[in-house]
Design an enzyme around this catalytic site. Structure first.
Site, PDB file in Angstrom:
ATOM      1  N   HIS A  14      42.084  41.869  42.254  1.00 20.15           N
ATOM      2  CA  HIS A  14      40.814  41.962  43.001  1.00 20.15           C
ATOM      3  C   HIS A  14      39.894  42.917  42.236  1.00 20.15           C
ATOM      4  CE1 HIS A  14      38.532  42.326  47.027  1.00 20.15           C
ATOM      5  NE2 HIS A  14      37.800  42.922  46.098  1.00 20.15           N
ATOM      6  N   HIS A  16      35.655  43.734  40.882  1.00 19.40           N
ATOM      7  CA  HIS A  16      34.209  43.465  40.802  1.00 19.40           C
ATOM      8  C   HIS A  16      33.720  43.843  39.411  1.00 19.40           C
ATOM      9  CE1 HIS A  16      33.721  42.876  45.180  1.00 19.40           C
ATOM     10  NE2 HIS A  16      34.743  43.716  45.232  1.00 19.40           N
ATOM     11  N   LYS A 100      37.135  32.759  47.773  1.00 21.63           N
ATOM     12  CA  LYS A 100      37.011  34.028  48.506  1.00 21.63           C
ATOM     13  C   LYS A 100      36.260  33.833  49.810  1.00 21.63           C
ATOM     14  CE  LYS A 100      36.795  38.469  49.353  1.00 21.63           C
ATOM     15  NZ  LYS A 100      37.069  39.711  48.695  1.00 21.63           N
ATOM     16  N   HIS A 137      38.489  38.780  52.759  1.00 24.07           N
ATOM     17  CA  HIS A 137      38.013  40.110  53.183  1.00 24.07           C
ATOM     18  C   HIS A 137      38.247  40.184  54.680  1.00 24.07           C
ATOM     19  CE1 HIS A 137      35.411  43.757  52.876  1.00 24.07           C
ATOM     20  NE2 HIS A 137      35.460  43.566  54.181  1.00 24.07           N
ATOM     21  N   HIS A 175      42.847  44.108  49.952  1.00 26.41           N
ATOM     22  CA  HIS A 175      42.601  45.525  50.244  1.00 26.41           C
ATOM     23  C   HIS A 175      42.968  45.910  51.674  1.00 26.41           C
ATOM     24  CE1 HIS A 175      38.900  43.684  51.589  1.00 26.41           C
ATOM     25  NE2 HIS A 175      38.336  43.672  50.401  1.00 26.41           N
ATOM     26  N   ASP A 248      40.092  46.452  43.704  1.00 26.44           N
ATOM     27  CA  ASP A 248      38.766  46.438  44.333  1.00 26.44           C
ATOM     28  C   ASP A 248      37.842  47.442  43.654  1.00 26.44           C
ATOM     29  OD1 ASP A 248      36.739  45.601  45.979  1.00 26.44           O
ATOM     30  OD2 ASP A 248      37.453  46.648  47.768  1.00 26.44           O
TER      31      ASP A 248
HETATM   32  O1  DOR Z   1      33.810  48.675  49.021  1.00 23.62           O
HETATM   33  C1  DOR Z   1      33.558  47.526  48.763  1.00 23.62           C
HETATM   34  N1  DOR Z   1      32.733  47.197  47.741  1.00 23.62           N
HETATM   35  N2  DOR Z   1      34.084  46.554  49.505  1.00 23.62           N
HETATM   36  C2  DOR Z   1      33.740  45.279  49.349  1.00 23.62           C
HETATM   37  O2  DOR Z   1      34.243  44.450  50.062  1.00 23.62           O
HETATM   38  C3  DOR Z   1      32.696  44.888  48.380  1.00 23.62           C
HETATM   39  C4  DOR Z   1      32.612  45.853  47.302  1.00 23.62           C
HETATM   40  C5  DOR Z   1      31.365  45.692  46.463  1.00 23.62           C
HETATM   41  O3  DOR Z   1      31.068  44.566  46.058  1.00 23.62           O
HETATM   42  O4  DOR Z   1      30.721  46.679  46.173  1.00 23.62           O
HETATM   43 ZN    ZN Z   2      36.072  43.819  46.766  1.00 23.65          ZN
END
Ligand code: DOR
Ligand code: ZN
Length: 346
Positions: A14, A16, A100, A137, A175, A248
């Protein structure tokens, strides 16, 4: 005393990576340690179609520094208008590894997510048929539900009904932040797994709120009380293959975190592996770290584990990371565990 560990190269289930200048800055931080990662599709606009995923994958590969090997495992952002045939074609082409599900409004860039779960029934049924997993999520978004209760409520109101209505659908509850989530995954049979972040093994809600508000510890789902953190730790080090790492890691520039309405996300890509070695050693479970970071995830996703290795060393002096990562968009604060860590990736 263990001072060196050689593990199969880990994966991050997971992650970003964002886009543009931010992508170019954060991608090497993950690729340095992780062989593969499940790439979150919550860009603006989101990665909805196979064509979107193909273009985003190409941008990620183009941003990868020469000499770094890294395989982005792409996901599609589920909307109420998602076409089951497009999803099936993307899976058949080997382009996507998962879909997702964001409940609309649950978190960063989730406005295009799902409001009415009946509207995605057809896509979920097709995914169950073709063996494409759903990453979830797991938070309800109802304003009247307390933010600390949103994960537990999601299990009863959304997740369990979806799973009962769609036999064979393989689901990753991402998460997990509560004992409720741990218990649900543990008792949920072979078609459900759960990912755990590094930061939720380290912080509880006091870290965010006691003695002053600390925006760099704010993420979603928000860290809960201590008993939940302890349940997450126990799950991570248990050796149960239903649990594996999904960091995450979610970069936001400091200006977007340190403000009147700050963004959710902790950026852990830089020090995730070192912090995990510290946590597993504290729990007397260094022998289970490889399962958590390198074996359980591939087994659930039906992919081979990595053959390459990574070496972790424990030194006498504390490892020092920069406080911030410079990006073309501004500085991003690197997660500070609040204690000394002597492990590092060699
Ligand atoms: O803390 C988070 N940041 N939780 C999420 O689900 C999205 C993520 C983000 O894209 O910044
Ligand atoms: Zn995330």
């Amino acid at each position: 005393m263990t001072t060196e560990l050689i593990l199969r190269r880990p994966d991050d289930w997971h992650l970003h990576l964002r886009d543009g200048a931010m992508l170019r800055a954060v991608l090497p931080e993950s690729a340095r340690h992780f062989a593969r990662a499940i790439i979150m599709p919550n860009l603006v606009p989101p990665v909805v179609t196979a064509a979107d995923a193909r273009a985003y994958r190409d941008r990620i590969l183009a941003a990868l520094p020469a000499g770094q090997a890294f395989e982005p495992l792409m996901t599609l952002y589920l909307t109420e208008a998602t076409d089951p045939d497009d999803v099936a074609a993307a899976k058949a082409e080997g382009l996507v590894t998962a879909v997702k599900l964001y409940p609309a409004g649950a978190t960063t860039n989730s406005q295009s997510g799902v409001r009415d779960f009946d509207k995605v029934r057809g896509v979920l049924e097709r995914m169950a048929e073709i063996g494409l997993p759903l990453c979830v999520h797991g938070e309800v978004t109802d304003a009247e539900i307390d933010i600390f209760d949103r994960e537990a409520a999601f299990i009863d109101r959304v997740l369990d009904p979806i799973r009962r209505a769609t036999p064979g659908l393989r689901v990753i509850m991402e998460h997990i932040t509560t004992r409720d989530g741990v218990d649900y995954v543990r008792g949920g049979g072979p078609d459900i797994a759960g990912t755990l972040t590094v930061h939720h093994l380290i912080i509880n809600r006091n870290h965010i709120l006691a003695g002053g508000i600390r925006p760099h510890y704010y993420c979603l789902p928000v860290a809960k009380r201590e008993e939940h953190r302890l349940a997450l730790r126990a799950a991570a080090v248990s050796g149960d293959p239903s649990f594996f790492l999904g960091t995450d890691s979610a970069p936001h520039v400091d200006a977007a975190k340190e403000t009147g309405c700050g963004c959710a996300g902790c950026f852990t890509a830089t020090n995730a592996m070192a912090l995990l070695a510290h946590v597993f050693e504290e729990e007397g479970a260094l022998d289970r770290l490889e399962g958590f970071v390198s074996l359980h995830g591939p087994a659930f996703y039906r992919l081979p584990p990595n053959e390459a290795t990574i070496r972790l060393v424990k030194r006498d002096a504390a490892t020092r990371w920069p406080a911030k990562l410079d990006t073309g968009d501004g500085p991003v604060t690197i997660f500070d565990p609040g204690f000394d860590v002597c492990w590092d990736v060699a």
